[in-house]
Design a protein around this motif. Structure first.
Motif, PDB file in Angstrom:
ATOM      1  N   VAL A   1      -9.742   5.494  -3.434  1.00 16.41           N
ATOM      2  CA  VAL A   1      -8.559   4.723  -3.076  1.00 16.41           C
ATOM      3  C   VAL A   1      -8.776   3.244  -3.348  1.00 16.41           C
ATOM      4  CG1 VAL A   1      -7.022   4.071  -1.181  1.00 16.41           C
ATOM      5  CG2 VAL A   1      -7.962   6.391  -1.281  1.00 16.41           C
ATOM      6  N   GLN A   2      -7.892   2.655  -4.136  1.00 13.65           N
ATOM      7  CA  GLN A   2      -7.960   1.213  -4.367  1.00 13.65           C
ATOM      8  C   GLN A   2      -7.303   0.452  -3.229  1.00 13.65           C
ATOM      9  OE1 GLN A   2      -6.443  -0.478  -8.106  1.00 13.65           O
ATOM     10  NE2 GLN A   2      -5.642  -2.202  -6.913  1.00 13.65           N
ATOM     11  N   SER A   3      -6.087   0.894  -2.835  1.00 11.89           N
ATOM     12  CA  SER A   3      -5.299   0.123  -1.879  1.00 11.89           C
ATOM     13  C   SER A   3      -4.676   1.024  -0.815  1.00 11.89           C
ATOM     14  CB  SER A   3      -4.158  -0.626  -2.584  1.00 11.89           C
ATOM     15  OG  SER A   3      -4.642  -1.414  -3.626  1.00 11.89           O
ATOM     16  N   VAL A   4      -4.483   0.421   0.353  1.00 12.66           N
ATOM     17  CA  VAL A   4      -3.700   1.032   1.424  1.00 12.66           C
ATOM     18  C   VAL A   4      -2.643   0.012   1.824  1.00 12.66           C
ATOM     19  CG1 VAL A   4      -3.714   2.004   3.750  1.00 12.66           C
ATOM     20  CG2 VAL A   4      -5.701   2.336   2.261  1.00 12.66           C
ATOM     21  N   PHE A   5      -1.387   0.421   1.836  1.00 10.93           N
ATOM     22  CA  PHE A   5      -0.326  -0.513   2.197  1.00 10.93           C
ATOM     23  C   PHE A   5       0.801   0.229   2.896  1.00 10.93           C
ATOM     24  CE2 PHE A   5       0.088   0.787  -2.210  1.00 10.93           C
ATOM     25  CZ  PHE A   5       1.389   1.260  -2.285  1.00 10.93           C
ATOM     26  N   THR A   6       1.651  -0.522   3.583  1.00 10.62           N
ATOM     27  CA  THR A   6       2.814   0.051   4.244  1.00 10.62           C
ATOM     28  C   THR A   6       4.084  -0.579   3.687  1.00 10.62           C
ATOM     29  OG1 THR A   6       2.488  -1.532   6.060  1.00 10.62           O
ATOM     30  CG2 THR A   6       1.684   0.704   6.394  1.00 10.62           C
ATOM     31  N   ILE A   7       5.133   0.226   3.576  1.00  6.80           N
ATOM     32  CA  ILE A   7       6.425  -0.242   3.074  1.00  6.80           C
ATOM     33  C   ILE A   7       7.468   0.021   4.149  1.00  6.80           C
ATOM     34  CG2 ILE A   7       8.176  -0.024   1.275  1.00  6.80           C
ATOM     35  CD1 ILE A   7       6.053   1.053  -0.591  1.00  6.80           C
ATOM     36  N   PRO A   8       8.249  -0.986   4.525  1.00  6.44           N
ATOM     37  CA  PRO A   8       9.308  -0.768   5.510  1.00  6.44           C
ATOM     38  C   PRO A   8      10.319   0.274   5.024  1.00  6.44           C
ATOM     39  CG  PRO A   8       8.922  -3.121   5.200  1.00  6.44           C
ATOM     40  CD  PRO A   8       8.166  -2.404   4.118  1.00  6.44           C
ATOM     41  N   ILE A   9      10.798   1.101   5.926  1.00  9.67           N
ATOM     42  CA  ILE A   9      11.794   2.109   5.569  1.00  9.67           C
ATOM     43  C   ILE A   9      13.046   1.446   5.004  1.00  9.67           C
ATOM     44  CG2 ILE A   9      13.390   3.789   6.573  1.00  9.67           C
ATOM     45  CD1 ILE A   9      11.113   4.818   8.268  1.00  9.67           C
ATOM     46  N   GLU A  10      13.397   0.283   5.525  1.00  9.82           N
ATOM     47  CA  GLU A  10      14.562  -0.435   5.010  1.00  9.82           C
ATOM     48  C   GLU A  10      14.408  -0.758   3.526  1.00  9.82           C
ATOM     49  OE1 GLU A  10      17.183  -4.486   5.977  1.00  9.82           O
ATOM     50  OE2 GLU A  10      15.314  -4.103   7.035  1.00  9.82           O
ATOM     51  N   GLU A  11      13.196  -1.156   3.116  1.00 13.15           N
ATOM     52  CA  GLU A  11      12.935  -1.455   1.715  1.00 13.15           C
ATOM     53  C   GLU A  11      13.044  -0.195   0.861  1.00 13.15           C
ATOM     54  OE1 GLU A  11      11.301  -3.614  -1.770  1.00 13.15           O
ATOM     55  OE2 GLU A  11      12.542  -4.082  -0.029  1.00 13.15           O
ATOM     56  N   LEU A  12      12.534   0.906   1.362  1.00 13.29           N
ATOM     57  CA  LEU A  12      12.597   2.169   0.623  1.00 13.29           C
ATOM     58  C   LEU A  12      14.047   2.610   0.420  1.00 13.29           C
ATOM     59  CD1 LEU A  12       9.681   3.963   2.463  1.00 13.29           C
ATOM     60  CD2 LEU A  12       9.671   3.269   0.056  1.00 13.29           C
ATOM     61  N   CYS A  13      14.840   2.492   1.467  1.00 12.80           N
ATOM     62  CA  CYS A  13      16.254   2.867   1.357  1.00 12.80           C
ATOM     63  C   CYS A  13      16.979   1.966   0.359  1.00 12.80           C
ATOM     64  CB  CYS A  13      16.926   2.782   2.722  1.00 12.80           C
ATOM     65  SG  CYS A  13      16.342   4.009   3.920  1.00 12.80           S
ATOM     66  N   LYS A  14      16.616   0.692   0.352  1.00 10.42           N
ATOM     67  CA  LYS A  14      17.289  -0.288  -0.495  1.00 10.42           C
ATOM     68  C   LYS A  14      16.946  -0.117  -1.967  1.00 10.42           C
ATOM     69  CE  LYS A  14      15.820  -4.521  -0.341  1.00 10.42           C
ATOM     70  NZ  LYS A  14      15.506  -5.880   0.183  1.00 10.42           N
TER      71      LYS A  14
ATOM     72  N   ASP B   1      11.104   1.432  -6.403  1.00  8.73           N
ATOM     73  CA  ASP B   1      10.382   0.252  -6.881  1.00  8.73           C
ATOM     74  C   ASP B   1      10.424  -0.801  -5.778  1.00  8.73           C
ATOM     75  OD1 ASP B   1       9.375   0.724  -9.542  1.00  8.73           O
ATOM     76  OD2 ASP B   1      11.455   0.840 -10.199  1.00  8.73           O
ATOM     77  N   CYS B   2       9.317  -0.972  -5.076  1.00 10.18           N
ATOM     78  CA  CYS B   2       9.299  -1.796  -3.870  1.00 10.18           C
ATOM     79  C   CYS B   2       8.495  -3.075  -4.066  1.00 10.18           C
ATOM     80  CB  CYS B   2       8.700  -0.998  -2.715  1.00 10.18           C
ATOM     81  SG  CYS B   2       9.610   0.508  -2.327  1.00 10.18           S
ATOM     82  N   THR B   3       9.065  -4.170  -3.605  1.00  8.33           N
ATOM     83  CA  THR B   3       8.358  -5.460  -3.653  1.00  8.33           C
ATOM     84  C   THR B   3       7.990  -5.950  -2.255  1.00  8.33           C
ATOM     85  OG1 THR B   3      10.482  -6.633  -3.650  1.00  8.33           O
ATOM     86  CG2 THR B   3       9.492  -6.158  -5.788  1.00  8.33           C
ATOM     87  N   ASP B   4       8.606  -5.366  -1.230  1.00  7.90           N
ATOM     88  CA  ASP B   4       8.309  -5.745   0.153  1.00  7.90           C
ATOM     89  C   ASP B   4       7.332  -4.727   0.734  1.00  7.90           C
ATOM     90  OD1 ASP B   4       8.216  -6.565   2.771  1.00  7.90           O
ATOM     91  OD2 ASP B   4      10.297  -6.048   3.245  1.00  7.90           O
ATOM     92  N   PHE B   5       6.058  -5.097   0.795  1.00 12.60           N
ATOM     93  CA  PHE B   5       5.046  -4.207   1.371  1.00 12.60           C
ATOM     94  C   PHE B   5       3.911  -5.049   1.947  1.00 12.60           C
ATOM     95  CE2 PHE B   5       4.167  -4.767  -3.130  1.00 12.60           C
ATOM     96  CZ  PHE B   5       2.809  -5.029  -3.179  1.00 12.60           C
ATOM     97  N   LYS B   6       3.162  -4.450   2.869  1.00 17.42           N
ATOM     98  CA  LYS B   6       2.042  -5.147   3.506  1.00 17.42           C
ATOM     99  C   LYS B   6       0.748  -4.446   3.141  1.00 17.42           C
ATOM    100  CE  LYS B   6       0.254  -6.897   7.884  1.00 17.42           C
ATOM    101  NZ  LYS B   6       0.541  -7.148   9.330  1.00 17.42           N
ATOM    102  N   VAL B   7      -0.196  -5.180   2.584  1.00 24.11           N
ATOM    103  CA  VAL B   7      -1.472  -4.622   2.155  1.00 24.11           C
ATOM    104  C   VAL B   7      -2.455  -4.642   3.329  1.00 24.11           C
ATOM    105  CG1 VAL B   7      -3.394  -4.828   0.543  1.00 24.11           C
ATOM    106  CG2 VAL B   7      -1.065  -5.440  -0.187  1.00 24.11           C
ATOM    107  N   HIS B   8      -3.038  -3.485   3.603  1.00 23.88           N
ATOM    108  CA  HIS B   8      -4.026  -3.380   4.678  1.00 23.88           C
ATOM    109  C   HIS B   8      -5.439  -3.256   4.121  1.00 23.88           C
ATOM    110  CE1 HIS B   8      -0.759  -2.856   7.589  1.00 23.88           C
ATOM    111  NE2 HIS B   8      -0.188  -2.111   6.661  1.00 23.88           N
TER     112      HIS B   8
END
Length: 239
Positions: free
Chosen positions: A156-169, A189-196
Protein backbone atom coordinates in the motif's frame (compact mmCIF):
# COMPACT_ATOMS: atom_id res chain seq x y z
CA UNK A 1 -15.07 26.28 28.20
CA UNK A 2 -13.31 22.94 27.80
CA UNK A 3 -12.63 23.19 24.06
CA UNK A 4 -11.18 19.68 23.81
CA UNK A 5 -14.25 18.17 25.46
CA UNK A 6 -16.53 20.18 23.18
CA UNK A 7 -14.68 18.88 20.14
CA UNK A 8 -15.01 15.29 21.33
CA UNK A 9 -18.72 15.74 21.93
CA UNK A 10 -19.15 17.22 18.44
CA UNK A 11 -17.20 14.36 16.89
CA UNK A 12 -19.23 11.77 18.79
CA UNK A 13 -22.46 13.49 17.77
CA UNK A 14 -21.45 13.49 14.10
CA UNK A 15 -20.45 9.82 14.26
CA UNK A 16 -23.71 8.86 15.95
CA UNK A 17 -25.77 10.83 13.44
CA UNK A 18 -24.08 9.52 10.30
CA UNK A 19 -22.97 6.01 11.28
CA UNK A 20 -24.93 5.24 14.44
CA UNK A 21 -27.51 2.55 15.16
CA UNK A 22 -30.23 4.19 13.07
CA UNK A 23 -27.90 4.59 10.08
CA UNK A 24 -26.87 0.94 10.33
CA UNK A 25 -30.49 -0.23 10.52
CA UNK A 26 -31.43 1.95 7.53
CA UNK A 27 -28.49 0.57 5.53
CA UNK A 28 -29.46 -3.03 6.30
CA UNK A 29 -33.10 -2.34 5.46
CA UNK A 30 -32.13 -0.83 2.10
CA UNK A 31 -29.77 -3.73 1.44
CA UNK A 32 -32.47 -6.32 2.16
CA UNK A 33 -34.91 -4.59 -0.19
CA UNK A 34 -32.65 -4.83 -3.24
CA UNK A 35 -33.89 -7.35 -5.84
CA UNK A 36 -31.69 -9.82 -7.64
CA UNK A 37 -29.40 -7.99 -10.00
CA UNK A 38 -29.52 -8.09 -13.79
CA UNK A 39 -26.17 -6.33 -14.10
CA UNK A 40 -23.61 -8.66 -15.74
CA UNK A 41 -20.93 -7.87 -13.16
CA UNK A 42 -23.07 -8.71 -10.12
CA UNK A 43 -24.18 -12.10 -8.84
CA UNK A 44 -26.55 -13.23 -6.09
CA UNK A 45 -26.31 -12.45 -2.39
CA UNK A 46 -24.78 -15.87 -1.72
CA UNK A 47 -21.09 -15.24 -1.03
CA UNK A 48 -20.23 -18.81 0.02
CA UNK A 49 -18.16 -19.38 -3.13
CA UNK A 50 -16.54 -15.95 -3.12
CA UNK A 51 -12.79 -16.13 -3.71
CA UNK A 52 -11.99 -12.70 -2.31
CA UNK A 53 -13.46 -10.05 -0.05
CA UNK A 54 -12.71 -6.44 0.80
CA UNK A 55 -13.67 -4.08 3.59
CA UNK A 56 -15.45 -0.80 2.81
CA UNK A 57 -14.59 1.24 5.93
CA UNK A 58 -16.99 4.05 6.85
CA UNK A 59 -15.51 6.66 9.18
CA UNK A 60 -16.28 10.18 10.36
CA UNK A 61 -13.23 12.40 9.68
CA UNK A 62 -13.19 16.05 10.72
CA UNK A 63 -16.93 15.70 11.38
CA UNK A 64 -17.53 14.58 7.79
CA UNK A 65 -18.97 11.14 6.97
CA UNK A 66 -16.28 9.56 4.80
CA UNK A 67 -15.05 6.36 3.19
CA UNK A 68 -11.53 5.02 3.62
CA UNK A 69 -9.59 3.79 0.58
CA UNK A 70 -6.05 2.79 -0.25
CA UNK A 71 -3.77 3.22 -3.23
CA UNK A 72 -1.83 0.12 -4.19
CA UNK A 73 1.92 0.39 -4.41
CA UNK A 74 3.30 1.12 -7.87
CA UNK A 75 5.87 -1.62 -7.25
CA UNK A 76 3.30 -4.44 -7.29
CA UNK A 77 2.95 -6.73 -10.30
CA UNK A 78 -0.79 -6.27 -10.81
CA UNK A 79 -3.16 -3.32 -10.42
CA UNK A 80 -0.26 -1.11 -9.42
CA UNK A 81 -1.16 2.39 -8.36
CA UNK A 82 -4.91 1.73 -8.40
CA UNK A 83 -7.30 3.08 -5.76
CA UNK A 84 -9.06 0.25 -3.96
CA UNK A 85 -10.35 -1.07 -0.65
CA UNK A 86 -8.24 -3.23 1.68
CA UNK A 87 -8.83 -6.93 1.14
CA UNK A 88 -7.64 -10.04 -0.65
CA UNK A 89 -8.03 -13.78 -1.22
CA UNK A 90 -9.77 -16.06 1.23
CA UNK A 91 -7.79 -18.63 3.15
CA UNK A 92 -9.18 -22.12 3.84
CA UNK A 93 -11.90 -22.08 6.45
CA UNK A 94 -12.35 -18.29 6.47
CA UNK A 95 -15.61 -16.44 6.05
CA UNK A 96 -15.69 -13.44 3.75
CA UNK A 97 -15.84 -11.12 6.76
CA UNK A 98 -12.84 -12.78 8.40
CA UNK A 99 -10.88 -12.42 5.16
CA UNK A 100 -11.69 -8.73 4.82
CA UNK A 101 -10.70 -8.00 8.43
CA UNK A 102 -7.50 -10.06 8.26
CA UNK A 103 -6.37 -8.47 5.02
CA UNK A 104 -7.22 -4.99 6.32
CA UNK A 105 -5.07 -5.58 9.40
CA UNK A 106 -2.20 -6.93 7.32
CA UNK A 107 -2.33 -4.03 4.86
CA UNK A 108 -2.97 -1.00 7.06
CA UNK A 109 -2.98 -2.17 10.70
CA UNK A 110 -6.68 -1.57 11.33
CA UNK A 111 -7.84 -4.25 13.78
CA UNK A 112 -11.13 -6.14 13.92
CA UNK A 113 -11.84 -4.45 17.26
CA UNK A 114 -11.71 -1.05 15.52
CA UNK A 115 -14.52 -1.98 13.11
CA UNK A 116 -18.24 -2.59 13.59
CA UNK A 117 -19.28 -4.86 10.73
CA UNK A 118 -22.60 -3.83 9.16
CA UNK A 119 -23.00 -6.53 6.53
CA UNK A 120 -22.03 -7.86 3.11
CA UNK A 121 -23.29 -6.61 -0.24
CA UNK A 122 -23.70 -8.36 -3.58
CA UNK A 123 -20.57 -10.09 -4.80
CA UNK A 124 -18.96 -8.79 -7.98
CA UNK A 125 -17.44 -10.82 -10.79
CA UNK A 126 -13.94 -9.79 -11.79
CA UNK A 127 -13.48 -8.59 -15.35
CA UNK A 128 -11.46 -11.73 -16.06
CA UNK A 129 -14.45 -13.79 -14.82
CA UNK A 130 -12.11 -16.07 -12.87
CA UNK A 131 -13.64 -15.42 -9.43
CA UNK A 132 -15.76 -12.91 -7.58
CA UNK A 133 -15.24 -10.47 -4.73
CA UNK A 134 -17.57 -9.77 -1.79
CA UNK A 135 -17.64 -6.24 -0.32
CA UNK A 136 -18.07 -6.07 3.47
CA UNK A 137 -19.26 -2.75 4.90
CA UNK A 138 -18.02 -1.74 8.34
CA UNK A 139 -17.81 1.37 10.52
CA UNK A 140 -14.49 2.50 12.02
CA UNK A 141 -15.69 3.47 15.48
CA UNK A 142 -13.04 6.08 16.32
CA UNK A 143 -11.25 8.16 13.68
CA UNK A 144 -8.24 8.56 15.99
CA UNK A 145 -7.06 5.06 15.04
CA UNK A 146 -6.22 6.49 11.62
CA UNK A 147 -3.39 8.43 13.28
CA UNK A 148 -1.61 5.22 14.31
CA UNK A 149 -1.99 2.97 11.26
CA UNK A 150 0.76 0.46 10.55
CA UNK A 151 0.80 0.38 6.78
CA UNK A 152 2.57 -2.29 4.73
CA UNK A 153 4.41 -0.09 2.22
CA UNK A 154 5.18 -3.17 0.11
CA UNK A 155 1.49 -3.41 -0.74
CA UNK A 156 0.00 0.00 0.00
CA UNK A 157 1.35 3.40 -1.00
CA UNK A 158 -1.39 5.57 0.49
CA UNK A 159 -4.32 5.53 2.87
CA UNK A 160 -6.85 8.34 2.57
CA UNK A 161 -10.47 9.18 3.27
CA UNK A 162 -12.96 10.87 0.94
CA UNK A 163 -16.09 12.62 2.23
CA UNK A 164 -19.33 11.01 1.06
CA UNK A 165 -20.45 14.43 -0.15
CA UNK A 166 -17.45 14.57 -2.50
CA UNK A 167 -18.18 11.08 -3.82
CA UNK A 168 -21.80 11.96 -4.53
CA UNK A 169 -20.75 15.18 -6.24
CA UNK A 170 -18.12 13.64 -8.53
CA UNK A 171 -19.92 10.45 -9.58
CA UNK A 172 -19.81 9.79 -13.31
CA UNK A 173 -20.19 6.94 -15.82
CA UNK A 174 -17.92 4.85 -17.99
CA UNK A 175 -18.99 2.29 -20.62
CA UNK A 176 -17.45 -1.08 -21.44
CA UNK A 177 -18.17 -3.07 -24.60
CA UNK A 178 -16.90 -6.31 -26.11
CA UNK A 179 -18.10 -8.76 -28.75
CA UNK A 180 -20.39 -10.54 -26.31
CA UNK A 181 -21.39 -7.98 -23.73
CA UNK A 182 -21.69 -4.28 -22.95
CA UNK A 183 -22.34 -2.56 -19.63
CA UNK A 184 -22.00 0.73 -17.79
CA UNK A 185 -20.03 1.29 -14.59
CA UNK A 186 -19.73 4.19 -12.14
CA UNK A 187 -16.62 6.36 -11.95
CA UNK A 188 -15.41 8.90 -9.38
CA UNK A 189 -12.76 11.62 -9.76
CA UNK A 190 -12.18 13.17 -6.34
CA UNK A 191 -10.03 16.15 -5.37
CA UNK A 192 -11.30 16.54 -1.79
CA UNK A 193 -9.61 13.86 0.32
CA UNK A 194 -7.52 13.58 3.48
CA UNK A 195 -4.26 11.62 3.42
CA UNK A 196 -3.54 9.55 6.52
CA UNK A 197 -0.46 7.82 5.14
CA UNK A 198 1.72 8.03 2.06
CA UNK A 199 4.88 6.04 1.52
CA UNK A 200 8.05 8.16 1.71
CA UNK A 201 9.18 9.68 -1.61
CA UNK A 202 6.12 8.31 -3.46
CA UNK A 203 4.09 10.79 -5.52
CA UNK A 204 0.39 11.16 -4.80
CA UNK A 205 -1.74 12.83 -7.46
CA UNK A 206 -4.09 15.67 -6.52
CA UNK A 207 -7.04 13.77 -8.04
CA UNK A 208 -7.96 10.24 -6.97
CA UNK A 209 -9.85 8.20 -9.55
CA UNK A 210 -12.00 5.29 -8.40
CA UNK A 211 -13.09 2.98 -11.19
CA UNK A 212 -13.67 -0.67 -12.07
CA UNK A 213 -14.37 -3.15 -9.29
CA UNK A 214 -13.83 -0.61 -6.50
CA UNK A 215 -16.26 1.85 -8.09
CA UNK A 216 -18.91 -0.87 -8.37
CA UNK A 217 -18.55 -1.64 -4.67
CA UNK A 218 -18.58 2.01 -3.71
CA UNK A 219 -21.66 2.61 -5.84
CA UNK A 220 -23.49 -0.18 -4.05
CA UNK A 221 -22.56 1.23 -0.64
CA UNK A 222 -23.60 4.79 -1.49
CA UNK A 223 -26.89 3.57 -2.95
CA UNK A 224 -27.75 1.91 0.36
CA UNK A 225 -26.28 4.64 2.58
CA UNK A 226 -27.59 7.74 0.82
CA UNK A 227 -30.57 6.77 -1.39
CA UNK A 228 -31.91 10.33 -1.23
CA UNK A 229 -28.63 12.23 -1.60
CA UNK A 230 -26.90 9.95 -4.10
CA UNK A 231 -28.84 10.73 -7.27
CA UNK A 232 -26.72 8.76 -9.69
CA UNK A 233 -27.99 7.99 -13.20
CA UNK A 234 -26.87 4.40 -12.77
CA UNK A 235 -28.94 3.60 -9.68
CA UNK A 236 -31.99 2.17 -11.45
CA UNK A 237 -30.10 0.37 -14.19
CA UNK A 238 -27.55 -1.07 -11.79
CA UNK A 239 -29.86 -3.33 -9.84
Amino acid sequence: MNYGLTQRHARFGATRRWFGVEAKERFLKNLAAVPRSKHPRLISDDDSTSGMSVLIPLVTVDQKPSVLLTKRSIHLRSHRGEVCFPGGRKEPGESTTETALRETFEEIGLTAEDVDIWGSMKSIIRRQADFHVTPIVGHVKDERVLETLKVSDDEVQSVFTIPIEELCKTAGLTKFKSKNISYTLPLYDCTDFKVHHNAPKEYLHSTQRIWGLSALMLHQALTHLQPDGYNHDLVIKFF
